[in-house]
Design a protein around this motif. Structure first.
Motif, short mmCIF file in Angstrom:
data_model
loop_
_atom_site.label_atom_id
_atom_site.label_comp_id
_atom_site.label_asym_id
_atom_site.label_seq_id
_atom_site.Cartn_x
_atom_site.Cartn_y
_atom_site.Cartn_z
N SER A 66 -2.14 -13.65 -4.58
CA SER A 66 -2.97 -12.75 -3.77
C SER A 66 -2.12 -12.08 -2.69
O SER A 66 -2.27 -10.86 -2.43
N GLN A 67 -1.20 -12.84 -2.06
CA GLN A 67 -0.32 -12.26 -1.05
C GLN A 67 0.61 -11.22 -1.67
O GLN A 67 0.88 -10.16 -1.06
N GLU A 68 1.10 -11.54 -2.88
CA GLU A 68 1.99 -10.59 -3.55
C GLU A 68 1.26 -9.29 -3.84
O GLU A 68 1.80 -8.17 -3.62
N GLU A 69 0.05 -9.38 -4.31
CA GLU A 69 -0.74 -8.17 -4.59
C GLU A 69 -1.03 -7.42 -3.31
O GLU A 69 -1.04 -6.16 -3.28
N ASP A 70 -1.29 -8.18 -2.23
CA ASP A 70 -1.58 -7.53 -0.95
C ASP A 70 -0.37 -6.74 -0.43
O ASP A 70 -0.51 -5.61 0.07
N LEU A 71 0.84 -7.33 -0.57
CA LEU A 71 2.06 -6.64 -0.15
C LEU A 71 2.30 -5.39 -0.99
O LEU A 71 2.73 -4.33 -0.48
N GLN A 72 1.99 -5.50 -2.29
CA GLN A 72 2.14 -4.35 -3.18
C GLN A 72 1.20 -3.23 -2.77
O GLN A 72 1.59 -2.04 -2.69
N ASN A 73 -0.05 -3.58 -2.48
CA ASN A 73 -1.04 -2.58 -2.09
C ASN A 73 -0.69 -1.93 -0.74
O ASN A 73 -0.84 -0.71 -0.54
N LEU A 77 0.18 1.96 0.07
CA LEU A 77 -0.57 2.68 1.11
C LEU A 77 0.39 3.31 2.12
O LEU A 77 0.19 4.47 2.57
N LEU A 78 1.46 2.60 2.49
CA LEU A 78 2.44 3.13 3.43
C LEU A 78 3.13 4.38 2.87
O LEU A 78 3.33 5.37 3.58
N LEU A 79 3.50 4.32 1.60
CA LEU A 79 4.15 5.47 0.97
C LEU A 79 3.21 6.67 0.91
O LEU A 79 3.64 7.83 1.08
N LYS A 80 1.94 6.42 0.66
CA LYS A 80 0.97 7.52 0.62
C LYS A 80 0.82 8.16 2.00
O LYS A 80 0.72 9.40 2.13
N GLU A 98 10.64 -4.09 3.89
CA GLU A 98 10.32 -5.45 4.36
C GLU A 98 9.26 -6.11 3.46
O GLU A 98 9.36 -7.29 3.12
N ASN A 99 8.29 -5.32 3.05
CA ASN A 99 7.26 -5.85 2.15
C ASN A 99 7.85 -6.24 0.80
O ASN A 99 7.48 -7.27 0.20
N ARG A 102 9.68 -9.56 1.16
CA ARG A 102 8.71 -10.66 1.19
C ARG A 102 8.08 -10.87 -0.20
O ARG A 102 7.85 -11.99 -0.62
N LYS A 103 7.88 -9.73 -0.87
CA LYS A 103 7.31 -9.81 -2.22
C LYS A 103 8.27 -10.49 -3.18
O LYS A 103 7.85 -11.30 -4.03
N ALA A 104 9.58 -10.19 -3.06
CA ALA A 104 10.58 -10.81 -3.92
C ALA A 104 10.63 -12.32 -3.69
O ALA A 104 10.75 -13.12 -4.64
N LYS A 105 10.55 -12.69 -2.39
CA LYS A 105 10.54 -14.12 -2.07
C LYS A 105 9.30 -14.80 -2.64
O LYS A 105 9.37 -15.91 -3.20
#
Length: 240
Positions: A66-73, A77-80, A98-99, A102-105
């Motif tokens: 869930s955290q991984e999906e949240d970082l992806q989303n 959103l930041l890029l948009k 940074e996201n 964290r996502k890779a970790k």
């Protein structure tokens, strides 16, 4: 388990020999069953502990995903926002980097947790299989023990009967029956004799009593006639 299997194979000569040397095979089997119950309790405890670990790691896996999906989303959103000018592109890129770190970790952690969950699932399945096997074994051996107890009772009773039969041949049986018949005939004759004696005694006493009663009545009748001055026809005939 192996000891119980050997004990329950009564038909094998080597097992019979082993059991004959035991002071009380039933008690030994009962002790074996108690040990199996203890093993079952330990297996159930281990199963519960592994299941708890599996549940905890599964929750951790779900949270990490869930955290991984949240970082992806959030990164999308930041890029948009950077694309629409709502956010500085350099700042947005830094946030996204940074996201992604964290996502890779999290991805590495998810991989490890996934392996743990898979291994725990295998352990749970193996322990459940062992517990079911122990339960089935206990039920089987308890049934076998009940059957064995019944067979021992029947065998003991059969041995006693056969032993008595071997000590009693046909000649002795016939002789015993003849003696019984003679005794019954003798008892019947004796009972009949006592009955005849009782009947004879009663008849004699009744006759004697009746004779005495008759004599007493004749004397009393004659006395009454004399007192009344009446002559007895029998006396007159005798006087003439």
């Amino acid at each position: 388990m192996n000891v119980l299997k050997r004990l329950f194979k009564i038909g094998q000569a080597e097992t019979n020999s082993a059991i004959d040397k035991l002071e009380d095979p039933i008690k030994m089997i009962e002790q074996g069953l108690r040990d199996m119950h203890e093993n079952q309790d330990r297996a159930l405890k281990a199963l519960a502990e592994v299941k708890a670990m599996h549940i905890r790691r599964s929750r951790e896996l779900k949270e990490s995903i869930s955290q991984e999906e949240d970082l992806q989303n959030k990164s999308v959103l930041l890029l948009k926002k950077a694309q629409t000018g709502e956010l500085d592109k350099t700042e947005a890129d830094n946030f996204v980097k940074e996201n992604l770190r964290r996502k890779a970790k999290l991805s590495q952690e998810i991989k490890l947790i996934t392996e743990d969950v898979s291994n725990l699932e295998k352990q749970v399945a193996s322990l459940e299989q062992n517990v079911n096997r122990i339960k089935a074994g206990i039920k089987q051996w308890e049934n076998e023990l009940g059957t064995l107890r019944a067979r021992i009772k029947v065998s003991s009773a059969t041995q006693k009967i056969n032993k008595q039969m071997t000590n009693m041949d046909s000649t002795s049986v016939v002789s015993m029956l003849e003696r019984m018949k003679d005794k019954v005939i003798q008892d019947e004759a004796l009972a009949e004799a006592y009955g005849e004696m009782a009947e004879s005694s009663i008849t004699h006493e009744e006759k004697l009593k009746k004779a005495l009663e008759d004599i007493s009545v004749e004397d009393e009748l004659a006395q009454m006639k004399r007192n009344m001055g009446l002559s007895d026809s029998k006396e007159q005939s005798e006087n003439t």
